[in-house]
Design a protein around this motif. Structure first.
Motif, PDB file in Angstrom:
ATOM      1  N   UNK A  15      -8.386  59.094  80.129  1.00 52.72           N
ATOM      2  CA  UNK A  15      -7.163  58.180  80.676  1.00 52.72           C
ATOM      3  C   UNK A  15      -6.664  58.865  81.841  1.00 52.72           C
ATOM      4  N   UNK A  16      -6.489  58.029  82.927  1.00 52.45           N
ATOM      5  CA  UNK A  16      -5.957  58.495  84.224  1.00 52.45           C
ATOM      6  C   UNK A  16      -4.588  57.519  84.412  1.00 52.45           C
ATOM      7  N   UNK A  65      -6.718  57.484  73.663  1.00 49.48           N
ATOM      8  CA  UNK A  65      -8.151  57.421  74.432  1.00 49.48           C
ATOM      9  C   UNK A  65      -9.063  58.298  73.933  1.00 49.48           C
ATOM     10  N   UNK A  66      -8.668  59.288  73.554  1.00 48.48           N
ATOM     11  CA  UNK A  66      -9.577  60.365  72.907  1.00 48.48           C
ATOM     12  C   UNK A  66     -10.406  59.628  71.870  1.00 48.48           C
ATOM     13  N   UNK A  82     -13.710  55.822  81.752  1.00 49.00           N
ATOM     14  CA  UNK A  82     -12.205  56.190  81.641  1.00 49.00           C
ATOM     15  C   UNK A  82     -11.598  54.680  81.773  1.00 49.00           C
ATOM     16  N   UNK A  83     -10.191  54.834  81.637  1.00 45.38           N
ATOM     17  CA  UNK A  83      -9.393  53.853  81.615  1.00 45.38           C
ATOM     18  C   UNK A  83      -8.063  54.260  82.654  1.00 45.38           C
ATOM     19  N   UNK A 140      -7.385  48.463  75.702  1.00 47.16           N
ATOM     20  CA  UNK A 140      -6.494  48.203  76.807  1.00 47.16           C
ATOM     21  C   UNK A 140      -5.352  47.347  76.389  1.00 47.16           C
ATOM     22  N   UNK A 141      -5.315  46.747  75.399  1.00 42.71           N
ATOM     23  CA  UNK A 141      -4.225  45.866  74.784  1.00 42.71           C
ATOM     24  C   UNK A 141      -3.222  46.748  74.208  1.00 42.71           C
TER      25      UNK A 141
END
Length: 266
Positions: A252-253, A245-246, A221-222, A199-200
């Motif tokens: 990722x959305x 993200x992978x 997911x994020x 997230x950071x």
């Protein structure tokens, strides 16, 4: 930072409140409210009677730490740091409504110990009047640790705090509000250290877009939610974010809140 009389002129109640306290340690997060308090205290009491104490936690974004260091240095105030391992507390990791109480209890306890160690017996934070109108377990923790709220005691709303910050020389007093990284996790969903790191990284990569940006993790997911931002920055880093993200086996959305309000997709 030299005393200018600005706080006395524009917020006399705050000035008198700080004068009564005398030597004070400010619990400094790098956010707008605590920076305004730090500036007002330095303006009222002089930098020699002020200490800035920052709790280094897994929930503190690196950009806020850097901002706090730069601000303290520009004001001529020493920034004292104390490590607080919030992830060692299951009551925090479980992420219930009371998470903020346990988190703030650990932070305030550590900050007060550091303040006492360097000779400061009063500790204050940037809580303002608007904060008191919400149900915040963290305020309960502050009361138990005898942390003072000069901005709140002076009846200052967030708008008045930002106005004073601008007058006291803050370069970015209107920057979007930001909260600790733990708030990205939906309530009652456990906080994961791996996801905190992701997230950071996402939010740091998009920080130049300004506006309101939140990376929210849930079920593999994020979702990157953004509002009133510079879309060119989001577009420029989107491929990098998908690749990032992978590597975390996470999808990722992208959620453009402005477009959703208009009934459009990103």
């Amino acid at each position: 930072m030299a005393r200018t009389g600005i706080t006395l002129q524009h917020e006399p109640v705050l000035h008198r409140t700080l004068e009564k306290l005398g030597r004070t340690a400010v619990c400094f997060s790098g956010g707008t409210d605590s920076e305004v308090l730090l500036r007002a205290a330095a303006d009222t009491l002089g930098t020699g009677n002020i200490a800035a104490v920052m709790a280094l936690t897994p929930f503190l974004a690196e950009r806020h730490r850097v901002c706090a260091e730069n601000t303290a240095a520009s004001l001529g105030i020493t920034l004292h740091k104390v490590q607080v391992n919030l992830l060692s507390c299951n009551d925090i990791l479980n992420n219930t409504f009371r998470r903020c109480y346990f988190c703030k209890s650990m932070i305030y306890r550590s900050v007060k110990l550091k303040a006492a160690e360097i000779g400061f017996h009063f500790t204050a934070d940037g809580t303002n009047l608007d904060d008191s109108e919400k149900e915040r377990p963290g305020l309960e923790a502050a009361g138990e640790q005898s942390v003072l709220h000069p901005l709140l005691n002076a009846g200052m709303t967030k708008r008045r705090v930002r106005n004073l910050g601008k007058i006291l020389g803050m370069k970015d007093s209107e920057r979007p509000e930001d909260s600790c990284m733990a708030t990205r996790f939906p309530k009652n969903k456990p906080i994961e250290e791996k996801m905190l790191v992701l997230i950071e990284k996402i939010e740091q990569s998009t920080a130049a877009a300004r506006g309101r940006i939140r990376a929210v993790p849930e079920k593999g997911t994020v979702t990157l939610k953004f509002e009133t931002v510079d879309l060119s920055v989001i577009n420029a880093v989107s491929k990098e974010l998908f690749r990032l993200c992978d590597t975390y086996c996470t999808k990722l959305i992208l959620n453009n809140v402005d477009s959703c309000k208009k009934g459009n997709l990103l």
